[in-house]
Design a protein around this motif. Structure first.
Motif, PDB file in Angstrom:
ATOM      1  N   GLY A  50       0.838  -1.277  -0.126  1.00 31.81           N
ATOM      2  CA  GLY A  50       0.082   0.078  -0.048  1.00 31.81           C
ATOM      3  C   GLY A  50       0.749   1.275   0.020  1.00 31.81           C
ATOM      4  N   SER A  51       2.221   1.079  -0.053  1.00 29.64           N
ATOM      5  CA  SER A  51       2.795   2.431  -0.312  1.00 29.64           C
ATOM      6  C   SER A  51       4.451   2.154  -0.829  1.00 29.64           C
ATOM      7  N   PHE A  52       5.049   3.253  -1.171  1.00 26.04           N
ATOM      8  CA  PHE A  52       6.208   3.435  -1.826  1.00 26.04           C
ATOM      9  C   PHE A  52       7.357   2.463  -0.873  1.00 26.04           C
ATOM     10  N   LYS A  53       6.925   2.453   0.302  1.00 24.29           N
ATOM     11  CA  LYS A  53       8.001   1.902   1.339  1.00 24.29           C
ATOM     12  C   LYS A  53       8.546   0.702   0.856  1.00 24.29           C
ATOM     13  N   LEU A  54       7.826  -0.274   0.452  1.00 24.85           N
ATOM     14  CA  LEU A  54       8.197  -1.603   0.093  1.00 24.85           C
ATOM     15  C   LEU A  54       9.447  -1.593  -0.748  1.00 24.85           C
ATOM     16  N   GLY A  79       6.754  -0.149   8.463  1.00 34.11           N
ATOM     17  CA  GLY A  79       6.331  -1.319   9.229  1.00 34.11           C
ATOM     18  C   GLY A  79       5.938  -2.403   8.310  1.00 34.11           C
ATOM     19  N   LEU A  80       4.793  -1.930   7.791  1.00 35.51           N
ATOM     20  CA  LEU A  80       4.044  -2.756   6.730  1.00 35.51           C
ATOM     21  C   LEU A  80       4.956  -3.062   5.495  1.00 35.51           C
ATOM     22  N   THR A  84       5.877  -6.978   4.711  1.00 37.87           N
ATOM     23  CA  THR A  84       5.661  -7.623   3.436  1.00 37.87           C
ATOM     24  C   THR A  84       6.794  -8.074   2.821  1.00 37.87           C
ATOM     25  N   ALA A  85       7.883  -7.454   2.960  1.00 37.47           N
ATOM     26  CA  ALA A  85       8.919  -7.672   2.245  1.00 37.47           C
ATOM     27  C   ALA A  85       9.707  -9.040   2.850  1.00 37.47           C
ATOM     28  N   ALA A  86       9.522  -9.102   4.237  1.00 42.63           N
ATOM     29  CA  ALA A  86      10.103 -10.251   5.031  1.00 42.63           C
ATOM     30  C   ALA A  86       9.292 -11.408   4.528  1.00 42.63           C
ATOM     31  N   ALA A  87       7.825 -11.486   4.298  1.00 45.77           N
ATOM     32  CA  ALA A  87       7.062 -12.254   3.956  1.00 45.77           C
ATOM     33  C   ALA A  87       7.512 -13.077   2.556  1.00 45.77           C
ATOM     34  N   ARG A 108      -3.024  -4.228   9.503  1.00 41.93           N
ATOM     35  CA  ARG A 108      -2.322  -4.725   8.218  1.00 41.93           C
ATOM     36  C   ARG A 108      -0.793  -5.282   8.308  1.00 41.93           C
ATOM     37  N   ILE A 109      -0.103  -4.740   9.478  1.00 45.33           N
ATOM     38  CA  ILE A 109       1.174  -5.163   9.805  1.00 45.33           C
ATOM     39  C   ILE A 109       0.998  -6.658  10.290  1.00 45.33           C
ATOM     40  N   LYS A 110       0.372  -6.877  11.182  1.00 46.53           N
ATOM     41  CA  LYS A 110      -0.122  -8.256  11.777  1.00 46.53           C
ATOM     42  C   LYS A 110      -0.386  -9.212  10.817  1.00 46.53           C
ATOM     43  N   ALA A 111      -1.409  -8.773   9.829  1.00 46.51           N
ATOM     44  CA  ALA A 111      -1.884  -9.651   8.819  1.00 46.51           C
ATOM     45  C   ALA A 111      -0.873 -10.054   7.774  1.00 46.51           C
ATOM     46  N   ALA A 112       0.259  -9.296   7.744  1.00 48.61           N
ATOM     47  CA  ALA A 112       1.300  -9.646   6.763  1.00 48.61           C
ATOM     48  C   ALA A 112       2.197 -10.671   7.584  1.00 48.61           C
TER      49      ALA A 112
END
Length: 304
Positions: A50-54, A79-80, A84-87, A108-112
């Protein structure tokens, strides 16, 4: 200027683009006319997480041997992205967020798949706890913006814009800790950079006035994404070596811009992502063909 900052170039951004390509989306450009003016919108809110941070999280994690456990501190979007990257890369992640972090981002962080820890009243307190955990063997602290690999990863947004629309003459981005703005400056090739902040989160604006990073008060509707109290040293070094215009917008302008993005384009974003559009609506983004980065949509906001 630090040695690490001096080494960052367009080549680092292009290398980051190659590195993250298997995992990150190439987000589209939307060419629109609003109020009789043409503007391009880089729809980075459609990015995974959901953002450029990935982009920055992926590049940092892929720039060397993978760590067993990545630790981060964040108001939400970084954090999200780390979760996501870690997953995607098959490593564990722990994300510290301030007590004030929005429930939508924490959920969303927990869901990832990351372990979420609420700690402290602000980012600094969360970061201190995260840094302590990261001292353990096999753990690594991943800073949301003051890391050269993160900055290079964020620069891939601008590299895509310029590959798809080389006639763009101005790039406007929202500023939190400065990672996206600094990354944008690297491949810009002399184009104007407009760095937009809420009046209540002016860490870059204050740093430019002082000539060095300084602490700033944080209070804004966009604070969960632009709420860094101090611009990063690495982003600041990069931004002060390029032509960058600092623009402040009010919370009222941000909310109005967010609502107009929905009304005009059916784009629903978090407040911070509307900051560049707010500046453009106010006539603060020059150029014959400007591009505004719509940077994130991690919110439960819905139009009435």
């Amino acid at each position: 200027m630090t040695t690490r900052t001096r080494l960052l170039t367009t080549a680092d951004v292009l290398a980051a683009a190659d590195r993250i390509r298997p995992y990150a989306r190439r987000t589209p450009l939307l060419d629109v006319e609003i109020d009789g003016r043409r503007v391009l919108l880089k729809l980075e809110h459609l990015q995974r997480s959901g953002s450029f941070k990935l982009r920055g999280a992926l590049n940092a994690m892929l720039s060397g041997p993978l760590d067993d456990h990545v630790v981060s501190a964040s108001g939400g979007n970084h954090g999200l992205a780390v979760a996501t990257a870690a997953a995607l890369l098959g490593v564990r992640a722990t994300v510290y967020v301030p007590e004030s972090a929005p429930a939508s981002k924490a959920r969303r962080i927990k869901a990832a798949g990351a372990r979420l820890v609420r700690h402290g009243a602000d980012f600094a307190a969360a970061a201190a706890a995260a840094t302590e955990l990261a001292q353990r063997p096999g753990h690594r602290f991943l800073h949301p913006y003051d890391d050269p690999a993160v900055v290079a990863g964020q620069g891939t947004v601008a590299a895509e814009i310029l590959a798809d629309a080389p006639a763009v003459d101005t790039l406007a981005v929202a500023v939190g800790g400065g990672g996206l703005a600094a990354g944008t400056a690297l491949p810009a090739g002399g184009r104007r950079i407009v760095a937009v902040e809420p009046e209540g989160c002016p860490c870059l604006h204050d740093a430019l006035a002082a000539g060095r990073p300084v602490d700033s008060a944080v209070t804004s509707v966009a604070a969960s994404a632009t709420g860094a109290t101090r611009v990063g040293a690495i982003p600041f070094d990069i931004l002060t070596s390029h032509e960058v215009a600092s623009v402040l917008v009010t919370d009222a302008q941000i909310v109005q811009a967010r609502d107009r993005l929905w009304e005009e384009c059916r784009i629903a974003v978090e407040p911070a992502a509307a900051a560049p559009f707010a500046a453009w609506l106010a006539g603060r983004v020059p150029g014959d063909l400007p591009c505004l980065v719509v940077c994130g949509a991690n919110t439960d906001w819905r139009p009435e």
